[in-house]
Write a protein that holds these residues in place. Structure first.
Motif, PDB file in Angstrom:
ATOM      1  N   GLU A  91      -0.205  54.729 -57.769  1.00 13.27           N
ATOM      2  CA  GLU A  91       0.589  54.575 -58.719  1.00 13.27           C
ATOM      3  C   GLU A  91       2.062  55.295 -58.247  1.00 13.27           C
ATOM      4  O   GLU A  91       3.100  54.751 -58.266  1.00 13.27           O
ATOM      5  CB  GLU A  91       0.541  55.035 -60.231  1.00 13.27           C
ATOM      6  CG  GLU A  91      -0.529  53.902 -60.671  1.00 13.27           C
ATOM      7  CD  GLU A  91       0.150  52.687 -60.910  1.00 13.27           C
ATOM      8  OE1 GLU A  91       1.319  52.520 -61.210  1.00 13.27           O
ATOM      9  OE2 GLU A  91      -0.828  51.710 -60.695  1.00 13.27           O
ATOM     10  N   ILE A  92       1.885  56.575 -57.994  1.00 15.01           N
ATOM     11  CA  ILE A  92       3.186  57.444 -57.679  1.00 15.01           C
ATOM     12  C   ILE A  92       3.660  57.012 -56.462  1.00 15.01           C
ATOM     13  O   ILE A  92       5.035  57.223 -56.160  1.00 15.01           O
ATOM     14  CB  ILE A  92       2.683  58.880 -57.630  1.00 15.01           C
ATOM     15  CG1 ILE A  92       2.411  59.362 -59.025  1.00 15.01           C
ATOM     16  CG2 ILE A  92       3.662  59.807 -56.925  1.00 15.01           C
ATOM     17  CD1 ILE A  92       2.299  60.896 -59.332  1.00 15.01           C
ATOM     18  N   GLY A 103       9.771  52.579 -69.013  1.00 16.68           N
ATOM     19  CA  GLY A 103      10.117  53.327 -67.629  1.00 16.68           C
ATOM     20  C   GLY A 103       9.066  54.327 -67.187  1.00 16.68           C
ATOM     21  O   GLY A 103       9.352  55.311 -66.287  1.00 16.68           O
ATOM     22  N   TYR A 104       7.958  54.481 -67.815  1.00 19.69           N
ATOM     23  CA  TYR A 104       7.011  55.674 -67.360  1.00 19.69           C
ATOM     24  C   TYR A 104       5.896  55.045 -66.535  1.00 19.69           C
ATOM     25  O   TYR A 104       5.727  54.022 -66.366  1.00 19.69           O
ATOM     26  CB  TYR A 104       6.378  56.043 -68.627  1.00 19.69           C
ATOM     27  CG  TYR A 104       7.315  56.728 -69.808  1.00 19.69           C
ATOM     28  CD1 TYR A 104       7.657  57.956 -69.478  1.00 19.69           C
ATOM     29  CD2 TYR A 104       7.737  56.055 -70.654  1.00 19.69           C
ATOM     30  CE1 TYR A 104       8.683  58.632 -70.411  1.00 19.69           C
ATOM     31  CE2 TYR A 104       8.629  56.764 -71.627  1.00 19.69           C
ATOM     32  CZ  TYR A 104       8.989  57.785 -71.747  1.00 19.69           C
ATOM     33  OH  TYR A 104       9.822  58.602 -72.499  1.00 19.69           O
ATOM     34  N   VAL A 105       5.677  56.014 -65.621  1.00 19.60           N
ATOM     35  CA  VAL A 105       4.792  55.594 -64.676  1.00 19.60           C
ATOM     36  C   VAL A 105       3.113  55.878 -65.556  1.00 19.60           C
ATOM     37  O   VAL A 105       2.832  56.904 -66.094  1.00 19.60           O
ATOM     38  CB  VAL A 105       4.508  56.528 -63.370  1.00 19.60           C
ATOM     39  CG1 VAL A 105       3.364  56.530 -62.474  1.00 19.60           C
ATOM     40  CG2 VAL A 105       5.811  56.716 -62.637  1.00 19.60           C
ATOM     41  N   VAL A 106       2.495  54.906 -65.370  1.00 21.86           N
ATOM     42  CA  VAL A 106       0.945  54.967 -66.068  1.00 21.86           C
ATOM     43  C   VAL A 106       0.136  54.848 -64.972  1.00 21.86           C
ATOM     44  O   VAL A 106      -0.196  53.886 -64.264  1.00 21.86           O
ATOM     45  CB  VAL A 106       0.947  53.958 -67.193  1.00 21.86           C
ATOM     46  CG1 VAL A 106      -0.434  54.160 -67.851  1.00 21.86           C
ATOM     47  CG2 VAL A 106       2.160  54.370 -68.105  1.00 21.86           C
ATOM     48  N   VAL A 107      -1.078  55.970 -64.666  1.00 25.69           N
ATOM     49  CA  VAL A 107      -2.124  55.754 -63.990  1.00 25.69           C
ATOM     50  C   VAL A 107      -3.311  55.530 -64.894  1.00 25.69           C
ATOM     51  O   VAL A 107      -3.506  56.142 -65.864  1.00 25.69           O
ATOM     52  CB  VAL A 107      -2.422  57.066 -63.370  1.00 25.69           C
ATOM     53  CG1 VAL A 107      -3.628  57.052 -62.466  1.00 25.69           C
ATOM     54  CG2 VAL A 107      -1.458  57.546 -62.617  1.00 25.69           C
ATOM     55  N   GLU A 108      -3.859  54.317 -64.602  1.00 23.41           N
ATOM     56  CA  GLU A 108      -5.216  53.786 -65.275  1.00 23.41           C
ATOM     57  C   GLU A 108      -6.381  54.172 -64.301  1.00 23.41           C
ATOM     58  O   GLU A 108      -6.611  53.661 -63.337  1.00 23.41           O
ATOM     59  CB  GLU A 108      -4.914  52.218 -65.507  1.00 23.41           C
ATOM     60  CG  GLU A 108      -3.932  51.775 -66.254  1.00 23.41           C
ATOM     61  CD  GLU A 108      -3.695  50.325 -66.535  1.00 23.41           C
ATOM     62  OE1 GLU A 108      -4.505  49.806 -67.341  1.00 23.41           O
ATOM     63  OE2 GLU A 108      -2.614  49.857 -65.985  1.00 23.41           O
ATOM     64  N   VAL A 109      -7.513  54.789 -65.202  1.00 19.95           N
ATOM     65  CA  VAL A 109      -8.496  55.054 -64.466  1.00 19.95           C
ATOM     66  C   VAL A 109      -9.643  54.532 -65.341  1.00 19.95           C
ATOM     67  O   VAL A 109      -9.849  54.636 -66.647  1.00 19.95           O
ATOM     68  CB  VAL A 109      -8.765  56.586 -64.344  1.00 19.95           C
ATOM     69  CG1 VAL A 109     -10.189  56.824 -63.694  1.00 19.95           C
ATOM     70  CG2 VAL A 109      -7.744  57.040 -63.473  1.00 19.95           C
ATOM     71  N   ASP A 110     -10.530  53.368 -65.082  1.00 18.73           N
ATOM     72  CA  ASP A 110     -11.675  52.902 -65.448  1.00 18.73           C
ATOM     73  C   ASP A 110     -12.922  53.830 -65.174  1.00 18.73           C
ATOM     74  O   ASP A 110     -13.386  53.716 -63.965  1.00 18.73           O
ATOM     75  CB  ASP A 110     -12.111  51.439 -65.144  1.00 18.73           C
ATOM     76  CG  ASP A 110     -13.043  50.575 -65.985  1.00 18.73           C
ATOM     77  OD1 ASP A 110     -13.918  51.657 -66.154  1.00 18.73           O
ATOM     78  OD2 ASP A 110     -12.941  49.662 -66.090  1.00 18.73           O
ATOM     79  N   ALA A 111     -13.226  54.743 -65.772  1.00 20.80           N
ATOM     80  CA  ALA A 111     -14.397  55.683 -65.525  1.00 20.80           C
ATOM     81  C   ALA A 111     -15.600  54.972 -65.173  1.00 20.80           C
ATOM     82  O   ALA A 111     -16.319  55.579 -64.400  1.00 20.80           O
ATOM     83  CB  ALA A 111     -14.528  56.667 -66.539  1.00 20.80           C
ATOM     84  N   TRP A 112     -15.981  54.113 -66.014  1.00 24.65           N
ATOM     85  CA  TRP A 112     -17.076  53.221 -65.675  1.00 24.65           C
ATOM     86  C   TRP A 112     -17.262  52.649 -64.353  1.00 24.65           C
ATOM     87  O   TRP A 112     -18.531  52.783 -63.768  1.00 24.65           O
ATOM     88  CB  TRP A 112     -17.220  52.273 -66.947  1.00 24.65           C
ATOM     89  CG  TRP A 112     -18.518  51.148 -66.572  1.00 24.65           C
ATOM     90  CD1 TRP A 112     -18.450  49.815 -66.417  1.00 24.65           C
ATOM     91  CD2 TRP A 112     -19.781  51.651 -66.802  1.00 24.65           C
ATOM     92  NE1 TRP A 112     -19.852  49.474 -66.271  1.00 24.65           N
ATOM     93  CE2 TRP A 112     -20.652  50.376 -66.741  1.00 24.65           C
ATOM     94  CE3 TRP A 112     -20.702  52.975 -67.021  1.00 24.65           C
ATOM     95  CZ2 TRP A 112     -21.976  50.514 -66.522  1.00 24.65           C
ATOM     96  CZ3 TRP A 112     -22.099  52.572 -67.130  1.00 24.65           C
ATOM     97  CH2 TRP A 112     -22.381  51.539 -66.775  1.00 24.65           C
ATOM     98  N   SER A 149      -7.046  59.224 -56.260  1.00 24.85           N
ATOM     99  CA  SER A 149      -6.977  57.635 -55.830  1.00 24.85           C
ATOM    100  C   SER A 149      -6.020  56.988 -56.602  1.00 24.85           C
ATOM    101  O   SER A 149      -4.843  56.229 -56.041  1.00 24.85           O
ATOM    102  CB  SER A 149      -8.182  57.167 -55.450  1.00 24.85           C
ATOM    103  OG  SER A 149      -7.986  55.896 -55.050  1.00 24.85           O
ATOM    104  N   ALA A 150      -6.225  56.854 -57.938  1.00 28.96           N
ATOM    105  CA  ALA A 150      -5.476  56.146 -58.894  1.00 28.96           C
ATOM    106  C   ALA A 150      -3.954  56.632 -59.252  1.00 28.96           C
ATOM    107  O   ALA A 150      -3.144  55.945 -59.054  1.00 28.96           O
ATOM    108  CB  ALA A 150      -6.171  56.211 -60.194  1.00 28.96           C
ATOM    109  N   ILE A 151      -3.813  58.095 -58.999  1.00 28.02           N
ATOM    110  CA  ILE A 151      -2.607  58.669 -58.873  1.00 28.02           C
ATOM    111  C   ILE A 151      -1.817  58.336 -58.075  1.00 28.02           C
ATOM    112  O   ILE A 151      -0.605  58.188 -57.966  1.00 28.02           O
ATOM    113  CB  ILE A 151      -2.981  60.455 -59.230  1.00 28.02           C
ATOM    114  CG1 ILE A 151      -3.428  60.527 -60.497  1.00 28.02           C
ATOM    115  CG2 ILE A 151      -1.520  60.943 -59.063  1.00 28.02           C
ATOM    116  CD1 ILE A 151      -3.726  61.893 -60.714  1.00 28.02           C
ATOM    117  N   ASP A 152      -2.588  58.530 -56.742  1.00 20.90           N
ATOM    118  CA  ASP A 152      -1.642  58.178 -55.256  1.00 20.90           C
ATOM    119  C   ASP A 152      -1.373  56.605 -55.264  1.00 20.90           C
ATOM    120  O   ASP A 152      -0.016  56.596 -54.980  1.00 20.90           O
ATOM    121  CB  ASP A 152      -2.522  58.348 -54.244  1.00 20.90           C
ATOM    122  CG  ASP A 152      -2.057  58.090 -52.997  1.00 20.90           C
ATOM    123  OD1 ASP A 152      -0.991  58.539 -52.657  1.00 20.90           O
ATOM    124  OD2 ASP A 152      -2.652  57.470 -51.978  1.00 20.90           O
TER     125      ASP A 152
END
Length: 472
Positions: free
Chosen positions: A95-96, A67-76, A90-93
């Protein structure tokens, strides 16, 4: 569901995920009970081939399952941006936004948080960062002006007909001065972000918010440093947990590339992380199986001695000669490359290829082929596990992988008619070798249309491995 998430877990990383989930959530609760800021930054440190990306992807799925929100960022993937802040926003936006109640006022509150974050990034973004700015402000200077209405951009407004890039570039100094003089906007961003997530009427998911960043050690040194700086100073938001996946040793080298060899990169990195978690070294059998699966090495391309599979024959040989995980990964990469260039329909003889790959990986590429068995003896005497026998059962006869390779060399390198008609001890091991020679001879005669084909089979393998060694 959890079993499905981890069903292809060759390195037993599920235990690590379960521990980290309990640890991070427990640490956040402890901070809350003590009235402290509920933020945390964890460094997940593991070397190449240890399954960091595999782990991060499945940990994210596991956290979502609970039940948690997970933001995934591929830095590469975002390394092309001048500054990492906008890719993260952008990634946070993305998902949230899935958990924001669809009502005008509440949606506007979240959009306000995004605008504040974009406003901060606008102070330092230019060049490649325009790709991300367009996500929030569009192409026109009018939208830019609306985003930062509290900044006097009279000259920029006059340049509305110009591309946004030109407008930003022409006002870069002004943006930077405003950013420096109004540092409170960072605190406003952090406060509005945290308050929004705490408001159950607006945000319906459980806290903390997990933000996982992968592949940071592969990025440009300046980008990696900027990412860590943004996490430390801007995204230090109450209710946010960062998990940053790194090869810390490689990241330290990248930092030294910027600041110089004498720079204490270890101490520098430590100030960004609350804790570092390191995987246990995997059992080599599991590690080999994981890499064979990851690379998609097809076992059907090989002729494998009886009683073995591709991965456990390789792992048994690596243990026999005493190679560690890094060496093992490089040997498997050599084998993988050999398969790539093998254009014969005939199966690859693994009992020949593996010892040659090990010798090549150990830096003995210049060794004449007849000397390879002596080199392998040196490697085993120096590193080998002398309790490992690498046993092969040929029916009721016992041999081992090293002996099989040496016996193969006794036949290989000769013309087929010579090797097939040589008087040899009638052992099951030699029959195994002879079966391969007959199959190879028949294949080559059919393929090349000649009755006598001097194959020099072992040097063919050795020569290809030497060529692979030239690929860096």
């Amino acid at each position: 569901m959890i079993e499905i998430i981890w069903e292809d877990d060759q390195l037993n990383r599920r235990q690590d995920a379960e521990f980290l989930q309990k640890f991070l959530i427990g640490r956040i609760k402890e901070r809350e009970n003590r009235g402290l800021h509920r933020s945390y930054v964890l460094n997940l440190d593991a070397g190449w081939g240890r399954g960091k990306t595999f782990f991060i992807l499945r940990l994210a799925k596991q956290l979502r399952y609970f039940g948690y929100v997970v933001v995934e960022v591929d830095a590469w993937k975002d390394d092309h941006a001048d500054d990492p802040m906008l890719p993260v926003i952008s990634a946070i936006d993305t998902e949230i936004s899935k958990f924001v109640q669809i009502e005008g006022e509440k949606t506007n509150r979240w959009e306000g948080v995004v605008r504040k974050g974009s406003y901060i990034a606008l102070s330092v973004a230019k060049g490649a960062g325009m790709h991300w700015l367009r996500k929030f402000i569009g192409e026109g200077a009018d939208e830019l002006k609306n985003l930062v209405t509290d900044i006097n951009l009279s000259e920029t407004a006059k340049a509305a007909a110009k591309p946004v890039e030109d407008a930003i570039e022409s006002s870069a100094n002004e943006f930077l001065q405003v950013f420096r003089s109004r540092r409170s906007v960072i605190e406003e961003f952090k406060s509005s972000f945290s308050l929004f997530m705490k408001d159950n009427d607006c945000f319906t998911a459980k806290l903390p918010l997990f933000i996982v960043i992968d592949e940071l050690d592969r990025c440009r040194p300046t980008f990696s440093i900027s990412m860590l700086e943004r996490i430390k100073h801007i995204f230090d938001v109450d209710g946010c947990v960062f998990i940053v996946s790194t090869n810390t040793d490689q990241l330290q080298k990248s930092i030294k590339a910027v600041y110089g060899d004498s720079f204490d990169s270890e101490s520098y990195l430590s100030r960004f992380f609350d804790r570092t978690y390191r995987f246990k070294e995997p059992i080599i059998e599991n590690f080999v199986k994981s890499l064979v699966t990851q690379y998609g090495v097809d076992a059907n391309r090989f002729r494998i001695p009886p009683g073995y599979t591709l991965d456990n024959y390789i792992s048994s040989g690596l243990v026999f000669y005493g190679l560690g995980l890094r060496d093992a990964a490089q040997c498997i990469d050599i084998i993988r490359s050999f398969v790539t260039i093998w254009d014969e329909d005939l199966k690859i003889e693994l009992s020949v290829l593996l010892p040659l790959a090990i010798s090549g990986q150990q830096g003995k590429l210049a060794t004449p082929l007849p000397k390879v068995p002596d080199i392998l003896t040196e490697i085993r005497n120096k590193n080998g596990s002398h309790t490992s026998e690498w046993t092969i059962n040929f029916y009721n006869e016992k041999s081992n992988g090293d002996s099989l390779f040496r016996s193969f060399l006794g036949f290989l390198g000769k013309a087929p008619s010579e090797s097939l008609n040589t008087n040899y001890a009638r052992t099951h091991q030699n029959e195994w070798i002879r079966e391969y020679l007959i199959n190879e001879h028949n294949y080559l005669v059919q393929r090349r249309g000649r009755q006598e084909v001097k194959v020099a089979r072992a040097w063919y393998y050795w020569d290809r491995i030497r060529n692979i060694g030239n690929v860096t």
